[in-house]
Design an enzyme around this catalytic site. Sequence first.
Site, PDB file in Angstrom:
ATOM      1  N   TYR A  75     -37.037 -22.351  18.492  1.00 58.62           N
ATOM      2  CA  TYR A  75     -36.388 -22.643  17.216  1.00 58.62           C
ATOM      3  C   TYR A  75     -35.099 -23.444  17.456  1.00 58.62           C
ATOM      4  O   TYR A  75     -34.180 -22.979  18.142  1.00 58.62           O
ATOM      5  CB  TYR A  75     -36.068 -21.360  16.433  1.00 58.62           C
ATOM      6  CG  TYR A  75     -37.292 -20.595  15.952  1.00 58.62           C
ATOM      7  CD1 TYR A  75     -38.569 -21.150  15.996  1.00 58.62           C
ATOM      8  CD2 TYR A  75     -37.176 -19.309  15.432  1.00 58.62           C
ATOM      9  CE1 TYR A  75     -39.685 -20.449  15.552  1.00 58.62           C
ATOM     10  CE2 TYR A  75     -38.283 -18.601  14.980  1.00 58.62           C
ATOM     11  CZ  TYR A  75     -39.540 -19.177  15.053  1.00 58.62           C
ATOM     12  OH  TYR A  75     -40.639 -18.473  14.610  1.00 58.62           O
ATOM     13  N   SER A  78     -43.398 -16.090   7.066  1.00 61.22           N
ATOM     14  CA  SER A  78     -43.500 -16.874   5.816  1.00 61.22           C
ATOM     15  C   SER A  78     -43.871 -15.971   4.635  1.00 61.22           C
ATOM     16  O   SER A  78     -44.784 -16.286   3.865  1.00 61.22           O
ATOM     17  CB  SER A  78     -44.498 -18.026   5.970  1.00 61.22           C
ATOM     18  OG  SER A  78     -44.181 -18.839   7.076  1.00 61.22           O
ATOM     19  N   PRO A  79     -43.166 -14.846   4.449  1.00 60.64           N
ATOM     20  CA  PRO A  79     -43.524 -13.891   3.390  1.00 60.64           C
ATOM     21  C   PRO A  79     -43.235 -14.417   1.988  1.00 60.64           C
ATOM     22  O   PRO A  79     -43.752 -13.882   1.010  1.00 60.64           O
ATOM     23  CB  PRO A  79     -42.644 -12.678   3.705  1.00 60.64           C
ATOM     24  CG  PRO A  79     -41.447 -13.263   4.375  1.00 60.64           C
ATOM     25  CD  PRO A  79     -41.953 -14.408   5.196  1.00 60.64           C
ATOM     26  N   ALA A  98     -43.905 -17.573   1.313  1.00 62.01           N
ATOM     27  CA  ALA A  98     -44.682 -18.817   1.329  1.00 62.01           C
ATOM     28  C   ALA A  98     -43.738 -20.026   1.390  1.00 62.01           C
ATOM     29  O   ALA A  98     -43.863 -20.976   0.628  1.00 62.01           O
ATOM     30  CB  ALA A  98     -45.629 -18.884   0.140  1.00 62.01           C
ATOM     31  N   GLY A 104     -40.742 -20.409   0.479  1.00 63.46           N
ATOM     32  CA  GLY A 104     -39.895 -20.643  -0.701  1.00 63.46           C
ATOM     33  C   GLY A 104     -40.680 -20.638  -2.007  1.00 63.46           C
ATOM     34  O   GLY A 104     -40.116 -20.439  -3.079  1.00 63.46           O
ATOM     35  N   GLY A 150     -40.169 -18.793  -6.830  1.00 63.90           N
ATOM     36  CA  GLY A 150     -40.343 -19.340  -8.179  1.00 63.90           C
ATOM     37  C   GLY A 150     -39.419 -20.509  -8.477  1.00 63.90           C
ATOM     38  O   GLY A 150     -39.490 -21.113  -9.541  1.00 63.90           O
ATOM     39  N   LYS A 151     -38.535 -20.856  -7.513  1.00 65.21           N
ATOM     40  CA  LYS A 151     -37.580 -21.939  -7.830  1.00 65.21           C
ATOM     41  C   LYS A 151     -38.237 -23.317  -7.805  1.00 65.21           C
ATOM     42  O   LYS A 151     -37.766 -24.240  -8.452  1.00 65.21           O
ATOM     43  CB  LYS A 151     -36.382 -21.894  -6.880  1.00 65.21           C
ATOM     44  CG  LYS A 151     -36.679 -22.285  -5.444  1.00 65.21           C
ATOM     45  CD  LYS A 151     -35.432 -22.189  -4.588  1.00 65.21           C
ATOM     46  CE  LYS A 151     -35.782 -22.392  -3.132  1.00 65.21           C
ATOM     47  NZ  LYS A 151     -34.634 -22.234  -2.246  1.00 65.21           N
TER      48      LYS A 151
HETATM   49  N1  LIG Z   1     -44.660 -16.584  14.702  1.00 60.49           N
HETATM   50  C1  LIG Z   1     -44.787 -17.736  14.104  1.00 60.49           C
HETATM   51  O1  LIG Z   1     -45.630 -18.578  14.468  1.00 60.49           O
HETATM   52  C2  LIG Z   1     -43.903 -18.025  12.918  1.00 60.49           C
HETATM   53  C3  LIG Z   1     -44.192 -19.095  12.063  1.00 60.49           C
HETATM   54  C4  LIG Z   1     -43.364 -19.296  10.962  1.00 60.49           C
HETATM   55  C5  LIG Z   1     -42.261 -18.460  10.742  1.00 60.49           C
HETATM   56  N2  LIG Z   1     -41.989 -17.445  11.608  1.00 60.49           N
HETATM   57  C6  LIG Z   1     -40.827 -16.524  11.398  1.00 60.49           C
HETATM   58  O2  LIG Z   1     -40.835 -16.052  10.069  1.00 60.49           O
HETATM   59  C7  LIG Z   1     -39.607 -16.426   9.416  1.00 60.49           C
HETATM   60  C8  LIG Z   1     -39.849 -16.673   7.946  1.00 60.49           C
HETATM   61  O3  LIG Z   1     -40.850 -17.652   7.720  1.00 60.49           O
HETATM   62  P1  LIG Z   1     -40.550 -19.050   7.012  1.00 60.49           P
HETATM   63  O4  LIG Z   1     -39.127 -19.414   7.227  1.00 60.49           O
HETATM   64  O5  LIG Z   1     -41.633 -19.981   7.439  1.00 60.49           O
HETATM   65  O6  LIG Z   1     -40.870 -18.787   5.466  1.00 60.49           O
HETATM   66  P2  LIG Z   1     -40.292 -17.869   4.294  1.00 60.49           P
HETATM   67  O7  LIG Z   1     -39.503 -16.755   4.806  1.00 60.49           O
HETATM   68  O8  LIG Z   1     -41.455 -17.581   3.435  1.00 60.49           O
HETATM   69  O9  LIG Z   1     -39.364 -18.908   3.496  1.00 60.49           O
HETATM   70  C9  LIG Z   1     -38.076 -19.197   3.940  1.00 60.49           C
HETATM   71  C10 LIG Z   1     -37.434 -20.260   3.049  1.00 60.49           C
HETATM   72  O10 LIG Z   1     -37.522 -19.891   1.667  1.00 60.49           O
HETATM   73  C11 LIG Z   1     -36.300 -20.206   1.013  1.00 60.49           C
HETATM   74  N3  LIG Z   1     -35.721 -18.913   0.599  1.00 60.49           N
HETATM   75  C12 LIG Z   1     -35.693 -17.739   1.298  1.00 60.49           C
HETATM   76  N4  LIG Z   1     -35.128 -16.761   0.573  1.00 60.49           N
HETATM   77  C13 LIG Z   1     -34.806 -17.296  -0.608  1.00 60.49           C
HETATM   78  C14 LIG Z   1     -34.205 -16.782  -1.784  1.00 60.49           C
HETATM   79  N5  LIG Z   1     -33.860 -15.514  -1.892  1.00 60.49           N
HETATM   80  N6  LIG Z   1     -34.005 -17.628  -2.837  1.00 60.49           N
HETATM   81  C15 LIG Z   1     -34.371 -18.915  -2.764  1.00 60.49           C
HETATM   82  N7  LIG Z   1     -34.949 -19.473  -1.673  1.00 60.49           N
HETATM   83  C16 LIG Z   1     -35.167 -18.666  -0.601  1.00 60.49           C
HETATM   84  C17 LIG Z   1     -35.431 -20.938   2.028  1.00 60.49           C
HETATM   85  O11 LIG Z   1     -35.736 -22.352   2.017  1.00 60.49           O
HETATM   86  P3  LIG Z   1     -35.217 -23.378   0.888  1.00 60.49           P
HETATM   87  O12 LIG Z   1     -33.905 -22.853   0.393  1.00 60.49           O
HETATM   88  O13 LIG Z   1     -35.119 -24.677   1.574  1.00 60.49           O
HETATM   89  O14 LIG Z   1     -36.309 -23.358  -0.146  1.00 60.49           O
HETATM   90  C18 LIG Z   1     -35.936 -20.367   3.328  1.00 60.49           C
HETATM   91  O15 LIG Z   1     -35.686 -21.197   4.427  1.00 60.49           O
HETATM   92  C19 LIG Z   1     -39.093 -17.621  10.222  1.00 60.49           C
HETATM   93  O16 LIG Z   1     -37.713 -17.831  10.069  1.00 60.49           O
HETATM   94  C20 LIG Z   1     -39.472 -17.192  11.622  1.00 60.49           C
HETATM   95  O17 LIG Z   1     -38.530 -16.241  12.108  1.00 60.49           O
HETATM   96  C21 LIG Z   1     -42.806 -17.207  12.679  1.00 60.49           C
END
Ligand SMILES: NC(=O)c1ccc[n+]([C@@H]2O[C@H](COP(=O)([O-])OP(=O)(O)OC[C@H]3O[C@@H](n4cnc5c(N)ncnc54)[C@H](OP(=O)(O)O)[C@@H]3O)[C@@H](O)[C@H]2O)c1
Length: 315
Positions: A61, A207-208, A210, A212, A216-217
């Site tokens: 990362y 990516s819980p 999805a 972002g 809903g934003k």
């Molecule tokens: N093992 C693997 O292969 C793998 C792959 C992917 C991820 N991961 C891990 O899982 C974590 C989470 O996954 P992810 O980052 O892909 O997706 P995610 O948690 O589903 O989405 C994160 C993004 O959503 C937005 N967000 C989060 N909380 C919010 C809120 N309360 N209000 C508004 N926007 C919000 C932000 O982006 P914006 O503000 O730009 O919209 C943020 O960067 C990663 O950081 C990583 O540690 C692991």
Amino acid sequence: MEKITLGRTNIEVPLLCIGTWAWGDKFFWSYGKDYTADELQKAFNAAIAAGVTFFDTAEVYGNGLSEKFLGQFIQGTGAKIQIATKYGPMPWRISAQAVKDALSASLHRLQLEHIDLYQVHWPFAFFMSQSTLMNALADEVERGRIGAIGVSNYSADQMREAHQLLSRRGIPLAVNQVRYSLLTRQVETNGIIDTAKELGVTILAYSPLAQGLLTGKYNLNSGEKPMGARKLDSRFKADGLQKIAPVINLLREIGDRYHKTPAQVALNWLIAQGNVIPIAGVKNPQQVEQNAGALGWKLTEAEVSELEQVSRPWR
Ligand SMILES: NC(=O)c1ccc[n+]([C@@H]2O[C@H](COP(=O)([O-])OP(=O)(O)OC[C@H]3O[C@@H](n4cnc5c(N)ncnc54)[C@H](OP(=O)(O)O)[C@@H]3O)[C@@H](O)[C@H]2O)c1
């Protein structure tokens, strides 16, 4: 703060983990454009203040920057922090020594001597067999540098193999970190969830939200556009947003009953599955504070089931 045990280990962590892929990542998340190191420091502080002291990172990362930021921020806090990082099984890593070296480098960036969880990022077996890999990780548990071993993106069969190899050393496979949300439910049908339950392996849901979408934003009316690589993702275009509208509408409707946001309801739904810890990625303190509001309350069984039904197309 309610805790959950990682698999059949004795390591307890909060029910929510903070994802730090975006911490320093310019390519996918455009670090430096809409958020800076200062906001990441504040995000870290907000997590500690909320009692969410479990962080997921990886050596890849931000090319090591995510681990470095965590290392710096941890130095400035007295709180007990739990770190999960990841080893990348790259083709040029051919011997057990590579695992030892990669872990040493991660610990150096994190400024720590021990981490709670070390995960294999992908199930690639190039020149190092799973047997060599799992034994090298088991050595690190015995050496005391890692508390528990996890895998990521492993299928049900691959998880079973890793579990078997580790059990020969008397060490449990603690977690499988996989993509899981209301809009990505394949783990429920491809055997991963069932096998994890059978083997006592905890699911870390990445990516819980999805990426972002489940906040809903990003919707047809707001005109808000995602930064970075998500611009190319069809799920964020008009057709994609139209398809997910029923899920977002239900998240809003249920959320209104509890004064909760769609993101908080979406994370609470994952926790309600049991044996699942969502890893919510964040860029600033506001996102941390909001996501931490997914804890400390529970959807009813009827609400969990309504959300299950509306998201069936994503199973
Ligand atoms: N093992 C693997 O292969 C793998 C792959 C992917 C991820 N991961 C891990 O899982 C974590 C989470 O996954 P992810 O980052 O892909 O997706 P995610 O948690 O589903 O989405 C994160 C993004 O959503 C937005 N967000 C989060 N909380 C919010 C809120 N309360 N209000 C508004 N926007 C919000 C932000 O982006 P914006 O503000 O730009 O919209 C943020 O960067 C990663 O950081 C990583 O540690 C692991």
